[in-house]
Enzyme design. Structure first.
Site, short mmCIF file in Angstrom:
data_model
loop_
_atom_site.label_atom_id
_atom_site.label_comp_id
_atom_site.label_asym_id
_atom_site.label_seq_id
_atom_site.Cartn_x
_atom_site.Cartn_y
_atom_site.Cartn_z
N GLU A 1 -6.87 4.67 8.00
CA GLU A 1 -6.61 6.09 7.69
C GLU A 1 -7.83 6.72 7.01
OE1 GLU A 1 -2.90 5.50 5.64
OE2 GLU A 1 -1.98 4.94 7.54
N LYS B 1 0.19 4.24 -0.32
CA LYS B 1 -0.46 5.43 0.27
C LYS B 1 -0.21 6.65 -0.63
CE LYS B 1 -0.25 3.20 4.71
NZ LYS B 1 -0.15 3.30 6.16
N GLU C 1 -5.54 -4.99 10.72
CA GLU C 1 -4.50 -3.99 10.93
C GLU C 1 -4.79 -3.23 12.23
OE1 GLU C 1 -2.49 -2.81 6.96
OE2 GLU C 1 -4.22 -1.52 7.27
N ASN D 1 0.87 -1.18 0.00
CA ASN D 1 0.00 0.00 0.00
C ASN D 1 0.90 1.23 0.00
OD1 ASN D 1 -1.82 2.02 0.53
ND2 ASN D 1 -2.38 1.30 2.57
N HIS E 1 -9.57 1.17 5.02
CA HIS E 1 -8.30 1.34 5.74
C HIS E 1 -8.52 2.30 6.91
CE1 HIS E 1 -4.21 2.50 6.65
NE2 HIS E 1 -3.81 1.43 5.99
P1 PGA Z 1 2.76 0.20 7.74
O1 PGA Z 1 1.30 0.42 7.09
O2 PGA Z 1 3.30 -1.09 7.17
O3 PGA Z 1 3.55 1.41 7.32
O4 PGA Z 1 2.57 0.11 9.21
C1 PGA Z 1 0.42 -0.65 6.89
C2 PGA Z 1 -0.87 -0.14 6.30
O5 PGA Z 1 -1.28 0.96 6.63
O6 PGA Z 1 -1.50 -0.82 5.47
#
Ligand code: PGA
Length: 246
Positions: A96, A10, A164, A8, A94
């Site tokens: 976020e 982002k 997560e 991902n 997700h």
């Molecule tokens: P990270 O993010 O591996 O940077 O902790 C995982 C995600 O948000 O899918």
């Protein structure tokens, strides 16, 4: 089940960086035997999907609109557009997006229903906050997210679940082996009770997965792969995680 490793990206990268990352990752020998999914920002999807990649590589969007079709929805990207850009997968719900864009379970379910209608496999994310875990609420929070975020169109052929824990994302602090084992067991029991063809549903772990902890996490029962954020932006780290999935 073949392990599934999704990156991902982002809101990171540029055209030049995206191309360089894909070129560095696309080694058919290093990734052999693992299903790899790259999830770049929307504007780089078409570029990444048009590049030569081994057959075990696929592309995913990081979100899609809850408006079902085309029309007057400024700034939105619908599921058929993701399919048209070469995606087979889409990440939905997700944390976020749940936190920063006020996405409810109902909104995630609606997006997933439209995504399934467009032939996309949905990677639906669930996970508790630190406060919820400290209060011992992690199982009930995740079960409610599963009940309300997974639409009736979901089945073993179009659903992946990513656990997560919110407190492990981007913090460098991954969940303990026993935390992951317990929660993945809870999720596996849920899909067995509620969904068709449950044995083919992959359950991914996400949250500070890195080369140092990938092998341990990926060997836990009911962990069928990983959703990787930060470490998916560095080819050597992402390749090391793929290698750990073999
Ligand atoms: P990270 O993010 O591996 O940077 O902790 C995982 C995600 O948000 O899918």
């Amino acid at each position: 089940m073949t392990k599934f490793i999704a990156g991902n990206w982002k809101m990171n990268g540029s055209f030049v960086e995206s191309k360089a990352l894909v070129e560095a990752l696309c080694d058919p020998i290093l990734s052999e035997g693992v299903d790899v999914c790259l999830c770049p920002p929307f504007v780089y999807l078409a570029t990444v999907s048009q590049m030569d990649k081994p057959a075990n590589f696929s592309i995913g969007g990081q979100d899609c609109s809850y408006h079902g079709g085309f029309g007057a929805f400024t700034g939105e990207i619908c599921a058929p557009m993701l399919k048209d850009a070469g995606c087979d997968y889409v990440i939905l719900g997700h944390s976020e997006r749940r936190q920063n864009h006020c996405e409810s379970n109902a909104a995630v379910a609606r997006k997933a229903e439209y995504a399934h209608g467009s032939g996309l496999v949905t990677i639906i994310c669930v996970g508790e906050t630190l406060d919820e875990r400290e209060a011992g609420l992690q199982n009930s929070v995740v079960i409610l997210q599963l009940m309300e975020s997974i639409p009736s169109t979901a089945s073993g052929s179009n659903l992946i679940i990513a656990y997560e824990p919110v407190w492990a994302i981007g913090t460098g602090k991954s969940a303990t082996i026993s935390d992951v084992e317990d929660m993945h067991g809870v999720i596996r029991r849920f899909v067995k009770e509620k969904l068709d063809n449950p044995d083919s549903i992959r359950i991914l772990y996400g949250g500070s997965v890195k080369p140092e902890n990938a092998a341990d996490i990926l060997s836990i029962e009911n962990v069928d792969g990983a959703l990787v954020g930060g470490a998916s932006l560095k080819a050597d780290q992402f390749l090391a995680i793929i290698a750990a999935a073999k």
